[in-house]
Structure formats: structure tokens, C-alpha cells
Motif scaffolding. Structure first.
Motif, PDB file in Angstrom:
ATOM      1  N   UNK A   1       1.926   1.642  -3.434  1.00 57.29           N
ATOM      2  CA  UNK A   1       0.755   1.967  -4.246  1.00 57.29           C
ATOM      3  C   UNK A   1       0.487   3.456  -4.204  1.00 57.29           C
ATOM      4  N   UNK A   2       0.590   4.058  -3.013  1.00 55.79           N
ATOM      5  CA  UNK A   2       0.346   5.493  -2.877  1.00 55.79           C
ATOM      6  C   UNK A   2       1.327   6.271  -3.749  1.00 55.79           C
ATOM      7  N   UNK A   3       2.606   5.874  -3.724  1.00 60.84           N
ATOM      8  CA  UNK A   3       3.609   6.581  -4.526  1.00 60.84           C
ATOM      9  C   UNK A   3       3.306   6.470  -6.013  1.00 60.84           C
TER      10      UNK A   3
ATOM     11  N   UNK B   1       0.365   5.806  -7.458  1.00 56.91           N
ATOM     12  CA  UNK B   1      -0.858   6.544  -7.806  1.00 56.91           C
ATOM     13  C   UNK B   1      -0.577   8.045  -7.897  1.00 56.91           C
ATOM     14  N   UNK B   2       0.244   8.561  -6.967  1.00 58.13           N
ATOM     15  CA  UNK B   2       0.619   9.978  -7.046  1.00 58.13           C
ATOM     16  C   UNK B   2       1.382  10.267  -8.325  1.00 58.13           C
TER      17      UNK B   2
ATOM     18  N   UNK C   1       0.813  -1.219   0.000  1.00 57.34           N
ATOM     19  CA  UNK C   1       0.000   0.000   0.000  1.00 57.34           C
ATOM     20  C   UNK C   1       0.844   1.266   0.000  1.00 57.34           C
ATOM     21  N   UNK C   2       1.985   1.252   0.696  1.00 61.60           N
ATOM     22  CA  UNK C   2       2.787   2.478   0.727  1.00 61.60           C
ATOM     23  C   UNK C   2       3.364   2.767  -0.651  1.00 61.60           C
TER      24      UNK C   2
END
Lengths: 245, 275, 303
Positions: A170-172, A174-175, A167-168
């Protein structure tokens, strides 16, 4: 930018996609959610030209697509795959993966373009000559995105681009995808099983079940729970249930 | 039944030295549902599998204490471990496609598992297997009994896997990402089923997952692992009170359906977390 | 001093952050070499195989006699200081003939491999990548060749043209390629459905480019392994053809032909046919060990 009408895809006797239609304006993002076997990835593969056994009408920038695509199509439309471990050639360095599109399309200034692509996906130049097995999952997915951008496409097809990532990371990613869209005015078609990811990136969401697109709903309506089809409601319930825990 | 782990360390020799995958983990498990959450490479699977001594051959394992119901796992020999594995503790893996034998029917595999641990005839084994299939809420156990794994959906396969693990009536169930390969609708059903079985049979459960909200929703207690260490332990429903910046970061960086986040917060990993 | 430069070379090769294509490629090769080196038997195979090649190549320097010089007064002599491995039925020095024979036998093997591997690879990759009609047509041809016993087909082929080293090489090539094509086809069929090939297709690359630059390099590993494992059987086929008089012609010293002509003396002067037999045996074993070691290193499925 993308206009799909009455798309049908058959695998032998299996009718995998049954009459799907949708529109994506230039510079916008459209998300497709569904469970496994709903046909969401099949739509993407038909559009990308990886599967040429389909009927219906698909247009990119008004141009009708034939089952066989020319080189100009692949400069305009690129794809990012789900599994960053499988989508990079195991015996080729990052450098080789990034120069491939440049060589195929006869583009110039390889050195500058490769370094620029790496910095654009926030990878240090030191990864340039590494092999995929020397990179983390997130780094590999960045390389795959950089490769898709090498030929300067207008449309990016994203097939579960973050499902295999933590997830961490994934956040990068997606950003990064959001930044790239803003900077380059890309059009995104995102396929995912994760409703929250799709709603995060896409203002419009199509829900697929059993090869049909059962509902097309705006992100705001989805968040507020203004859904029509029971399958959409069910997916939304499962997604929000855990968030509230 | 009690599992005690004190100061567990698992290391692997590599070309350039020794890499530590688990560094000084201590855990105590009674009859409860414990979740172990962490990102890939955090050592969550290795920690849980060390209880069954199911580690890659090159792993070097040390601990002040590692015991399963009073049996010292570190010094136990293979035959003592076989008496625990499968019989007293079952392991459910991520993808039933790879953990079921493709050339045996689902029922035959459950029946075999039942007969291996309890003496009984073929007819009794068949009856027991069908009963187990019914217990994992399969509507038509007779049909599934005769089906081959490739004829089953992912959710069905995982139910068969659970039935197989339940056959010897174990005291501990270790589920390693049991629903990651499944659709959201099926995932909810499988978790509900496991919850129900654990409560009914008085088993202990270790649920390993990368999905923090899911695990905290489902387990009595959650241990959050980061880089081979447990950085925080939380009780059920205490997720909102998580204190460690890593746990907070994990929760924050997920896109949420209920509230829009214009930009996802990115985790900055503090080297102090490793200390 | 040399220890520190050795260490810095090692660091340069094993670094996680190579600075150039060249460094990355050499680093990857060094890693493979490290894992190959840790396999004792494979190292023995490599050393022995290399030694045999070097010995054959330097035959003019090492041979104590001309391999063709006959000394009829001293035929079928026991091994002695003058003739290390004795002499044959025409009084020729066996040691010299073994060295020169290595050139012929190993040379045939190299020629066969150099022809067979690309042929099998090309046919297999094309059949596997395109599938459909191309696959069916090419694989039926392969099946036809596989249907004949290898030695019989080679014999028929040599007999149809004229016996000699060149026709023996072509005969062996003709019978040896089908397994390579099958292997390359099976590899290609798993590779062609991977995402990384899909990604290359989506760059718009032509099928020829995809096969040559992306599929073939991945097939190469298992092919090299198969080749080294096959080398022993190629040596044996070459020797068998020589034995039957269909390969190298007298007085050319070929190991199989040497056994064939000396087989009459196996009971009284056993060393005459036995020594080329040992040479064949050692060469086959060395290549086999080498192939096994390479498989452990190169074949991703065994990892």
C-alpha cells in the motif's frame, strides 16, 4: 475540474445517493470516506459512466455529463478498481491489457507507449508478457494504474485502490500515485474506508453516511480533530485509537 | 489447555519443485490471547489451521511436535480430529457471507451446532441458541434466530458465526481475519465482544490478522511472521519497542492520521530476514 | 542431446518471464496441456478420438474393398481373413464401410459443431451482455426450440425438406443450439459484471469489441467442453436419423443407416448390425472422456 451538484442515484427502490455536491479543482485530490453502504463507491461509478441511472448535475472541465458518455470522455477520465485480482482479464497478458486503450482510441507508437507506461509505474519490462496469475497483488495494481494512464487522462477515479493490498505494498502504491500526480498534474477522486489513507493523499475529505455527504473537512482540521459531524468524529476516533496503541 | 508447536514446516508440491509456506515455526499457547500477524503469503493462516489439521490436501506437514492439549495432532486420525474441531476448538473465518449456510436460518445453524456436541431436544437447543445470541450482544435474539444469513448485516453475521462456534463451549477459538470484511465501527464492537467472551469463559484465542496495530492493541502476545517464519514475538503494548526491521517497517509504512508523513517509507526486504 | 533440447523447450515454455506475446501464449497452452496430460482417462479419449478421425480420413488407403462393391454370392459372411469384419446383406465389406462411414458420420458431427457453436455463442453472448429486451426476446426463441423433443423436431425438419446428409446436418443444428445459447448467456452474465469488463468499458470500447475480444474468449472454455460432451449425442442423433432413413441415403455408408438396414439379421448374423454399433459406442465414449478431461482443465469453476 470536477463539479458535482445534487447527485441522486437510485437502485430500484433504494435511494443510494441523496443529493451529494462537491468540487475538485484541477490537479487537486478529493477523498470520500464512509462505511460500506454509505454510497461512496456509487458516486464514483455514476461519475465514471458505469451507472447511468442518476439525476443531478455532473461537470468535467465545465462540460455537462450525459448518462451516455462519448469516447472523448473516456480519454479524459479513467478509473482504478479495488480488487487487482478482479480488474485484470484472467486470460490476457499485461501487454494485451495495456494495448487495449491504445487500439480503442487509435493511438500510435504502441511499443514505446507500453514500455514507457511500465517504467512509469516502476514495473520491469519483463512483466510485459505475463498473465495476471503470474503477478503479485501489488504488481497487478500497478498494471491497473498503468492501463488507466494509457489514454493520458486528466482525471483518475480511485476506488479503494489499496484496500486489497498489504500495508507495505500500500505504501508503495500510495507513493506511486503521489508521484504520478506531481508528474502529470492529474486530478484524483479517491474513495476509501481508511481515513488515514484518504488524509494522506487528499487535502480535502468528504465524509459520507447513508447516501449523504455529512461533512466536508480539510485534512488539517481532520488531523487536529476539528470535526463537526458526530460520524466524522467517530471515524476519526477509531482510526487514531489504534495508532496510539 | 495447551497448544505446543515445535519446528513446524508446511510445504506444497508445485510444477517446478516444492515450495515451503511455513518453515520451522515454534509456538506455545496457554490460556491467553495470541496474535499472529503477517502479510499475505507469510504462512500465518496455515500455522493456525495446522492445529486443527485443516490444510489443503496437497500440503505436506512435518513438525518435531504439534499437540493440542496433549493430543498429537500429526498422528491423530480423522475421528480424533473431529472430536477437537468445532467441539474443543472453533474457527471463525473472515466473511460470514461464505461461512454461513444461506438456506438455513441463523438460529437453526446455532441450534444444530449445539445439538451436535451436546445431547438435547429441539426446545432446549432453541433456548440455548437464543441464549448464545444474547451472549454475543444481539439485542433482539428472537428475531435474529429466525433470520436467514442474507437478511443480516456483516457485523450481525459475524456475531452469529461466533455464537455458533461458542455453542459447544470450546477451549480454543481461532479467528482468521474475523473483522477484515467489516466496517471500522463494527470491527471495534466485534473485537470488544470477543475480548469479553474470552475473558469470561477462560478460553484461549488465536487472532490472525494483517493489521499489526489492531492485533497488538487486542492480544496479550503477538507473533510477527514473515515468509513462513516468526521473526519477532512481542508482548502487549510493546509495539513501540519492536526491534526487527520487518516489524518496524510494517509500522512505519502505514499512513497515520495523527501525524502527517509527506512520503511513506518503503520497506526494503533484507534477504538476511529469511535466514 | 535431445533430452537437453527438450528441457530447454520446457523451460522456454514454463518461464515466468516470457519475452514475447507468442512465448506467453504458447507457455499458457503448454501449462493447460500439462494439466490435461495428467488425466489418464481423458488422454485415452483424446487418443481414441484422434485415431478414429485419422482412420476415417485415410479410408482409401486402409479399406480392403470399395464400400459400394456388392458380392451377392458372399452376403452376410462371418469375419474372415478376406473380410475382416464380415460382409453385409449385399455382400459389401463391413470393415471398408465402417471406415468410409466414419467419414460421413464424423463429418456430420464436425459440420454440426462448426455451425452450432458460433450460433449458440453469438445468441447467448448478445442476450447475456445486453440484457433487457434483447435478452427476453432471444431467450424466448431459445425456449421455443427447447420445448420440442430434439429428435422429433429434427425429423419434422428433414421430412419437410428432402432426406439427405445436408438436411440432416441442418436439422441437428436447429435442435442443438439452444443449450449452447443458454450456457453462453449464463457465462456472459457473470462475466459482464466483473471489474475487468468495467475497465474495458471505461476505455470507451464498443459493445461489439467487448463481446468479441473480452467476453467470448472466456465463454469458449466451457463451450468447448460442452461441445465435446455433446458430440456423442450428436453422433447418436445423426445415427438415429440415418436409422430412420432421414439422414444419409443408401448406398452411402453411414453408421446409423448401417445398423438400420442390418437390424433384421441381429439374431442370426449378429455381427452385421453390432459392428457399426460398436463404432458409434467407441466414438461417443471417446468424446465423452475427452470432454470430461477438458472440463477439468478449462472450466475455471471446477478448479
Amino acid at each position: 475540474m470536477i463539479k458535482i451538484e445534487n447527485l441522486h442515484v437510485h437502485f430500484g427502490a433504494v435511494h443510494a445517493v441523496r443529493g451529494v455536491s462537491f468540487n475538485v479543482p484541477a490537479g487537486a485530490s478529493f477523498g470520500i470516506v464512509g462505511e460500506s453502504g454509505s454510497g461512496k463507491s456509487t458516486v464514483l461509478r455514476a461519475l465514471s459512466g458505469l451507472n447511468d441511472d442518476w439525476t443531478g448535475s455532473m461537470r468535467i472541465k465545465g462540460t455537462q455529463l450525459a448518462p451516455r458518455r462519448g469516447k472523448d470522455f473516456f480519454r479524459r477520465v479513467q478509473m482504478v478498481f479495488q480488487d487487482p485480482y478482479g480488474s485484470l482479464h484472467p486470460r490476457q497478458t499485461v501487454d494485451r491489457a495495456l494495448s487495449e486503450p491504445l487500439e480503442v482510441h487509435g493511438m500510435d507508437q504502441h511499443e514505446r507507449r507500453i514500455l514507457q507506461a511500465l517504467s512509469e509505474v516502476a514495473l520491469p519490462p519483463s512483466v510485459r508478457f505475463r498473465y495476471p496469475h503470474q503477478l503479485s497483488g501489488g504488481q497487478r495494481q500497478r498494471v491497473a494504474i498503468a492501463r488507466a494512464l494509457m489514454a493520458e487522462p486528466e482525471v483518475l477515479l480511485l476506488d479503494e485502490p489499496t484496500s486489497a493490498l498489504d500495508v507495505s505494498v500500500q505504501a508503495e502504491v500510495l507513493n506511486l500515485l503521489a508521484d504520478l500526480q506531481e508528474r502529470r498534474g492529474l486530478t484524483y477522486l479517491l474513495v476509501s474506508h481508511n481515513l488515514a489513507v484518504v488524509a494522506h493523499l487528499c487535502p480535502m475529505v468528504g465524509v459520507m453516511q447513508g447516501g449523504e455527504m455529512v461533512e466536508t473537512v480539510s485534512r488539517e482540521d481532520l488531523r487536529a480533530g476539528r470535526t463537526v459531524h458526530p460520524h466524522t468524529t467517530e471515524l476519526r476516533r477509531l482510526s487514531t485509537e489504534l495508532e496510539e496503541a | 489447555m495447551r497448544v505446543e508447536i515445535q519446528n513446524l514446516t508446511i510445504a506444497f508440491p508445485t510444477a517446478t519443485g516444492i515450495s515451503h509456506a511455513v518453515r520451522g515455526v515454534s509456538l506455545d499457547l496457554g490460556t491467553e490471547k495470541l496474535g499472529i500477524v503477517g502479510e499475505s503469503g507469510s504462512g500465518k493462516s496455515l500455522t493456525a489451521r495446522s492445529i486443527l489439521k485443516l490444510l489443503p490436501r496437497s500440503a505436506r506437514i512435518t513438525a518435531d511436535k504439534l499437540s493440542f492439549d496433549g493430543i498429537d495432532v500429526l498422528t491423530a486420525n480423522e475421528s480424533a480430529m473431529r472430536a477437537i474441531r468445532g467441539r474443543r476448538a472453533g474457527l471463525i473465518l473472515q466473511d460470514p457471507k461464505y461461512s454461513l449456510n444461506p438456506v438455513m436460518t441463523a438460529g437453526a445453524q446455532i441450534a444444530e451446532s449445539w445439538r451436535m456436541h451436546r445431547k438435547g431436544g429441539a426446545r432446549e437447543a432453541r433456548a440455548a441458541a437464543i441464549d448464545l445470541l444474547a451472549q454475543v450482544k444481539i439485542n433482539d435474539p428472537g428475531r435474529v434466530f429466525d433470520a436467514y444469513p442474507h437478511e443480516l448485516s456483516g457485523g450481525m453475521g459475524q456475531r452469529v458465526m461466533i455464537a455458533m462456534m461458542l455453542a459447544p463451549d470450546p477451549e480454543l477459538l481461532i479467528a482468521d481475519e474475523p473483522t477484515s470484511a467489516l466496517d471500522a465501527t463494527v470491527q471495534a464492537e466485534i473485537l470488544r465482544l470477543m475480548e469479553d467472551l474470552v475473558a469470561r469463559r477462560g478460553m484461549s484465542l488465536i487472532l490472525i490478522s494483517h493489521d499489526l496495530p489492531l492485533v497488538s492493541h487486542f492480544c496479550d502476545r503477538v507473533a510477527v511472521m514473515y515468509a513462513g517464519r516468526i521473526v519477532e514475538q512481542l508482548g502487549a503494548g510493546e509495539l513501540a519497542q519492536a526491534k526487527h526491521p520487518y516489524t518496524r517497517g510494517l509500522l512505519d509504512c502505514m499512513p497515520a492520521l495523527s501525524q502527517p508523513k509527506p512520503r511513506l517509507p518503503v520497506m526494503t526486504r533484507d534477504p538476511a530476514w529469511l535466514a | 542431446m535431445s533430452a537437453t533440447t527438450g528441457q530447454s523447450w520446457r523451460d522456454w515454455l514454463l518461464t515466468d518471464t516470457p519475452a514475447s506475446r507468442r512465448q506467453a501464449a504458447w507457455g499458457e497452452r503448454y501449462r493447460l496441456w500439462c494439466s490435461f496430460r495428467s488425466n489418464g482417462l481423458a488422454m485415452i479419449g483424446l487418443v481414441v478420438a484422434l485415431a478414429m478421425v485419422v482412420l476415417s480420413l485415410s479410408a482409401p488407403l486402409l479399406a480392403s474393398y470399395d464400400p459400394g462393391t456388392q458380392e451377392l454370392a458372399n452376403r452376410l459372411a462371418r469375419p474372415s481373413a478376406a473380410h475382416w469384419l464380415g460382409t453385409d446383406e449385399l455382400g459389401r465389406d463391413v470393415w471398408s464401410r465402417i471406415l468410409y462411414g466414419g467419414r460421413v458420420t464424423l463429418g456430420m458431427v464436425v459440420a454440426v459443431v462448426a455451425l452450432v457453436a458460433p450460433l449458440g455463442l453469438a445468441i447467448g453472448c448478445i442476450a447475456g451482455y445486453f440484457g433487457g429486451f434483447a435478452d427476453r426476446a432471444l431467450m424466448r426463441v431459445t425456449d421455443v426450440f427447447l420445448a420440442f423433443p430434439r429428435l422429433i423436431l429434427a425429423l419434422a425438419f428433414v421430412a419437410a425438406i428432402k432426406p439427405g446428409i445436408t438436411s440432416a446436418i441442418f436439422a441437428i443444428v436447429l435442435t442443438a443450439w439452444p443449450p449452447y445459447a443458454r450456457l453462453a448467456r449464463a457465462e456472459t452474465m457473470t462475466i459482464r459484471n466483473t471489474d475487468f469488463i468495467a475497465a474495458v468499458r471505461l476505455t470507451g470500447a464498443s459493445p461489439a469489441r467487448i463481446i468479441l475480444r473480452h467476453v467470448v474468449p472466456l465463454c469458449l472454455g466451457s463451450l468447448v467442453v460442452r461441445v465435446t460432451l455433446d458430440m456423442s449425442s450428436i453422433i447418436l442423433t445423426a445415427a438415429a436419423l440415418g436409422f430412420l432413413g432421414m439422414g444419409a441415403q443408401p448406398p452411402s455408408p453411414e453408421w446409423g443407416a448401417m445398423i438400420a438396414t442390418a437390424r433384421r439379421f441381429i439374431l442370426e448374423q449378429w455381427w452385421v448390425p453390432t459392428i457399426p454399433g460398436i463404432a458409434i459406442f467407441v466414438a461417443s465414449l471417446a468424446f465423452n472422456l475427452l470432454g470430461d478431461g477438458l472440463r477439468d482443465v478449462l472450466d475455471p469453476k471446477q478448479r
